[in-house]
Enzyme design. Structure first.
Site: not given
Ligand code: DX5
Ligand code: ZN
Length: 216
Positions: A8, A33, A138, A176
């Protein structure tokens, strides 16, 4: 199949973005990401097309774009062409016509992803699972990097893996938020295929080495 790390870039140093992109290019990570926030679906804003295009220019690995925006349909073509997405993930909670949205992504020859917020049950994917290449679970409330992992995610990964196996699909499970060296092994054991890591990588002295450990 061996798990993949998707880095990320939300926690990268935006003043030295090219340096951090090169670091990921040289690392054991599989994907970049990229988190897109609209200040409406989530209480934060992140990056838009100018920055995405700059990243796409230097990134030597697939771009895994995570849209945390309401009504993403209007922008799908641009995320697929200008931003060069390999995977384009939309939120279940942000799409009134999710089936249609996934078809528009497929038309662009880009892999589809559906993301669920922590409170959204994987049971709701029953009828859309065959249409998606990836499900992003998530494991924090979306909007910010560096938050604490929500433990119930293990249960969601196991349940989703069973659904995927039962339907004989190849859908990837991506997790994530708050993924780090303390929980990544358990997530892989539960059935996760792709782990998104931001803070756990960029907050360390040696990000390359941390990626190597997470990818082991
Ligand atoms: C949060 C984003 C995440 C975030 C993960 O809304 O979707 O991708 O950057 O960051 P870490 O790994 O720091 O929790
Ligand atoms: Zn994300």
């Amino acid at each position: 199949m061996k798990h993949r790390i998707s880095v990320s870039m939300l926690s990268a140093d935006f003043a030295n973005l090219q340096r951090d992109i090169e670091m990921v290019n040289q690392s054991d990570a599989a994907w970049f990401h990229l988190d897109i926030m609209d200040g409406n679906f989530v209480p934060n804003l992140s990056i838009g097309f100018p920055v995405l295009k700059a990243i796409a220019k230097y990134a030597a690995k697939p771009l895994d774009i995570h849209l945390m925006i309401n009504n993403p349909d209007f922008y799908i073509e641009r995320f697929c062409t200008e931003a060069k997405a390999s995977y384009l993930t939309v939120h279940y909670e942000a799409c009134s016509h999710l089936h249609r949205t996934l078809q528009s992504i497929k038309k662009m020859n880009v892999k589809t992803g559906v993301s669920l917020n922590p409170h959204t049950s994987v049971d709701l994917l029953e009828d859309i699972l065959p249409e998606t290449d990836l499900v992003l679970l998530m494991s924090v409330n979306p909007g910010f990097g560096g938050q604490k992992y929500i433990e119930n995610t293990y249960h969601k990964v196991r349940k989703l893996k069973a659904m995927i196996n039962e339907k004989r699909l190849n859908t990837l499970i991506e997790v994530d938020g708050g993924v780090d060296l303390s929980n990544y092994k358990q997530l892989i054991e539960a059935g996760a295929d792709v782990l998104v890591c931001g803070n756990a990588i960029f907050s360390t002295e040696n990000p390359l080495q941390t990626i190597e450990q997470l990818a082991r």
